[in-house]
Design an enzyme around this catalytic site. Structure first.
Site, PDB file in Angstrom:
ATOM      1  N   ASP A 318       0.852  -1.228   0.028  1.00 18.88           N
ATOM      2  CA  ASP A 318       0.037  -0.009   0.007  1.00 18.88           C
ATOM      3  C   ASP A 318       0.838   1.264   0.002  1.00 18.88           C
ATOM      4  O   ASP A 318       2.126   1.034   0.616  1.00 18.88           O
ATOM      5  CB  ASP A 318      -0.953  -0.115   1.036  1.00 18.88           C
ATOM      6  CG  ASP A 318      -1.740   1.205   1.534  1.00 18.88           C
ATOM      7  OD1 ASP A 318      -2.369   1.678   0.522  1.00 18.88           O
ATOM      8  OD2 ASP A 318      -1.472   1.981   2.567  1.00 18.88           O
ATOM      9  N   ASP A 508      -1.349  -0.756   6.183  1.00 20.66           N
ATOM     10  CA  ASP A 508      -1.371  -0.126   7.376  1.00 20.66           C
ATOM     11  C   ASP A 508      -2.401  -0.826   8.286  1.00 20.66           C
ATOM     12  O   ASP A 508      -2.550  -0.531   9.562  1.00 20.66           O
ATOM     13  CB  ASP A 508      -1.859   1.353   7.394  1.00 20.66           C
ATOM     14  CG  ASP A 508      -3.439   1.309   6.790  1.00 20.66           C
ATOM     15  OD1 ASP A 508      -4.006   0.411   6.581  1.00 20.66           O
ATOM     16  OD2 ASP A 508      -3.635   2.519   6.406  1.00 20.66           O
ATOM     17  N   ASP A 512      -6.624  -1.785   4.875  1.00 17.17           N
ATOM     18  CA  ASP A 512      -6.096  -2.920   3.800  1.00 17.17           C
ATOM     19  C   ASP A 512      -6.076  -4.283   4.379  1.00 17.17           C
ATOM     20  O   ASP A 512      -5.807  -5.215   4.068  1.00 17.17           O
ATOM     21  CB  ASP A 512      -4.576  -2.560   3.349  1.00 17.17           C
ATOM     22  CG  ASP A 512      -4.303  -1.383   2.886  1.00 17.17           C
ATOM     23  OD1 ASP A 512      -4.958  -1.029   2.016  1.00 17.17           O
ATOM     24  OD2 ASP A 512      -3.521  -0.560   3.547  1.00 17.17           O
TER      25      ASP A 512
END
Length: 618
Positions: A318, A508, A512
């Site tokens: 991410d 995180d 996600d």
């Protein structure tokens, strides 16, 4: 405490066993006397009886324990007149078991020592002043005072004061970090140089240290595939060894050996074929690696996650909050009159009361430069445009249009956010604000590439232009950058990567969660205080240092290598000992030395991982 009590009990019994063995050897190699029989009896009582009780306890639970093989071999040796060899077997087995218990206890204590990190008391600020109270009594919302050099008593938010915090005990970071009002701090970290006023966010029973200990304890209890195999192998192989010893005894008798010789060689075979080294080789390495990782600020949810990380060939990341700081920062300033500091101070005054993240970035930049914003009228926010404070205004292109102005050619960019500011119909300048890569991201990604990871992919819900800018700075190829994604898109892309090999997703842990769960290994970054991340991920990196990710995979691969070494050595040694027992009339003491020595060696080989800490950026 149970581990320590077991260690003390084993150590005490071992001391008596060694005394008994010394008496037996003195009788054998010195002047004869009654102490020989006394010594052998002492060995059988202090080493044989506890081993027999453990074997019987395992039988009651429906398990055939390796201890049973040792007891039967020692009794068989005693029955055929080789009581000294049986005593030697029990002595070396007791010595081996004690060393293993101490070694495994050391691996566990390396994690349990976390409990000693938090202070015993805290300075609680109440209506009647400051009082010293036990940390166990702190509740969310309490206000505590932490003096320079003291440890933070609980997870908290800074209310007043600014200083540096040593987070090495929790995150493994060697350099202190600055903390001020609004910043979170974790319990057991050290306040270096300021008086801080903190508001407790959770009691110690639910705090960072308690969750770390619980997570690692659960991880050590969870079996990795290799551990499950060694346990499965040990159970079934033990039955095979018992049956094989009976068959071998019958075969030796058929071969024409006397009863005592047949019994002696069957006992030797029992010892030679015992799979102690095979069974202990995997957990010794796994527990040591889990402990070493925890000391370096990396928590694995069990040996299975550790083993899977070793085989990962692709990493998906991410962007926001993982590869980048996740916080807007000023990247450039342009003032019409050329006075950047004056323009920035004015803009900070306009944004003084705004809660927008961009306003916060502008105020932080002004504060970092030591600028004092002017006192301006309280601003009124215009949704999706900006803010107006009396004659002064600041905002995006729509605010610029509201003021009847047009952006100069070449001044609008697509990979950063531009904020214009002016007074009435006069444009005074502009600043650009953007999220920036973490300082450790580039080095961490390069370390992964250097470690043999075949593919690195960046995924983000941000605009393509922003993703390309960040990706270019971090060395991503355009084809490995996916932008404008929804959470479902990330899950689909992770699944596509998984079709071509084992994949890890780094995020995180909050936005996600689905992608973390879909990946072969889900890794949450910088989650010393995030409950969601600890639940969603297989691995939790307690600091924001990306270099620790490559270090964690290096440790996982080294663990896999040591497991292979242990299993090859243990199985090879066992085969040699069995061949010696079957065909070369190997003496029982030699089988004992080979068996126990091999067991100790694989344990010590696994414990080498304790001295292989995870390091971050230097």
């Amino acid at each position: 405490m149970e581990i320590l009590e077991t260690e003390r009990a084993r150590t005490s019994l071992l001391a008596l066993t060694l005394i008994g063995m010394a008496l037996a050897l003195a009788h054998t190699f010195g002047p004869p006397g009654p102490w020989g029989a006394v010594g052998i009896a002492l060995v059988f009582v202090t080493a044989g009886v506890p081993t027999a009780l453990e074997a019987l306890g395992a039988l009651v639970r429906g398990r055939l324990d390796i201890d049973l093989l040792m007891v039967l071999a020692a009794v068989a040796a005693w029955l055929v007149g080789s009581a000294l060899e049986g005593a030697v077997l029990l002595t070396l087995f007791a010595l081996s078991e004690t060393l293993e218990t101490r070694a495994m206890g050391r691996a566990r204590r390396a994690v349990e020592a976390l409990m000693a990190l938090r202070p015993d008391t805290a300075l609680l600020q109440g209506p009647n002043g400051v009082s010293e109270v036990p940390v166990e009594t702190l509740q969310a919302g309490d206000i505590v005072i932490v003096r320079p050099g003291a440890r933070i008593p609980a997870d908290a938010v800074v209310v007043a004061g600014e200083g540096e915090i040593d987070q090495s005990t929790i995150t493994g970071e060697s350099m202190p970090v600055a903390r001020g009002p609004g910043n979170t701090v974790a319990e057991a970290t050290v306040n270096l140089n300021a008086v801080l006023t903190l508001r407790v966010t959770r009691p110690v029973a639910e705090g960072t240290v308690a969750r770390m200990v619980q997570l690692v304890t659960e991880a050590q209890a969870a079996r990795a595939p290799s551990e499950a195999f060694s346990d499965w192998f040990g159970q079934r192989y033990t039955i095979a060894v018992l049956l094989g010893a009976v068959v071998a005894y019958a075969g030796f008798l058929w071969w024409g050996l006397p009863h005592q010789d047949a019994m002696y060689r069957a006992a030797t075979l029992l010892v030679a074929a015992s799979p102690c080294a095979v069974v202990i080789s995997v957990p010794a390495a796994i527990l040591s690696a889990l402990s070493a990782a925890a000391r370096g600020g990396v928590l694995f949810k069990g040996g299975a996650a550790l083993e899977r990380l070793a085989s990962v060939t692709a990493f998906a990341f991410d962007k926001t909050g993982t590869l980048t700081t996740g916080r807007a920062e000023v990247t450039s300033i342009e003032a019409v009159d050329g006075d950047e500091d004056g323009f920035l101070a004015l803009l900070a005054g306009i944004e003084a009361h705004s809660e927008h993240p961009i306003a916060g970035a502008i105020r932080r930049e002004a504060e970092a430069r030591g600028l004092v914003p002017p006192e301006l009228p309280h601003g009124a926010a215009i949704p999706s445009e900006g803010i107006i404070a009396g004659e002064w205004w600041a905002g995006n292109a729509r605010m610029l249009s509201r003021q009847g102005l047009v952006a100069p050619d070449g001044h609008e960019v697509h990979d950063q956010t531009t904020i214009w500011a002016g007074k009435g119909g006069q444009l005074l300048g502009q600043v650009r604000v953007a999220d920036r890569p973490r300082e450790s991201s580039a080095a961490g990604l390069e370390a992964l590439r250097g470690g043999g990871v075949r593919r690195l992919v960046m995924m983000t819900g941000d605009r393509r232009a922003v993703a390309i800018r960040i990706g270019r700075e971090l060395g991503f190829e355009p084809d490995d950058i996916a932008a404008d994604l929804l959470p479902d898109d990330k899950v689909r892309l992770v699944a596509d990567l998984a079709e071509r090999g084992s994949v890890a997703f780094v995020g995180d842990g909050v936005n996600d969660a689905a992608a973390l769960a879909r990946a072969d290994v889900g890794i949450a970054m910088g989650v010393a205080g995030s409950e969601v991340a600890l639940q969603a991920a297989d691995v939790a990196l307690l600091s924001d240092d990306m270099a620790r990710l490559a270090e964690a995979q290096r440790l996982a691969r080294r663990t896999a290598g040591i497991i292979r070494q242990n299993l090859i050595f243990a199985l090879g040694a066992m085969v040699l000992l069995v061949i010696g027992g079957l065909f070369f009339n190997m003496p029982l003491p030699l089988a004992v030395l080979g068996h126990e020595g091999g067991t100790v060696l694989v344990v010590l080989n696994g414990l080498r991982l304790l001295a292989d800490p995870i390091r971050g950026r230097s």
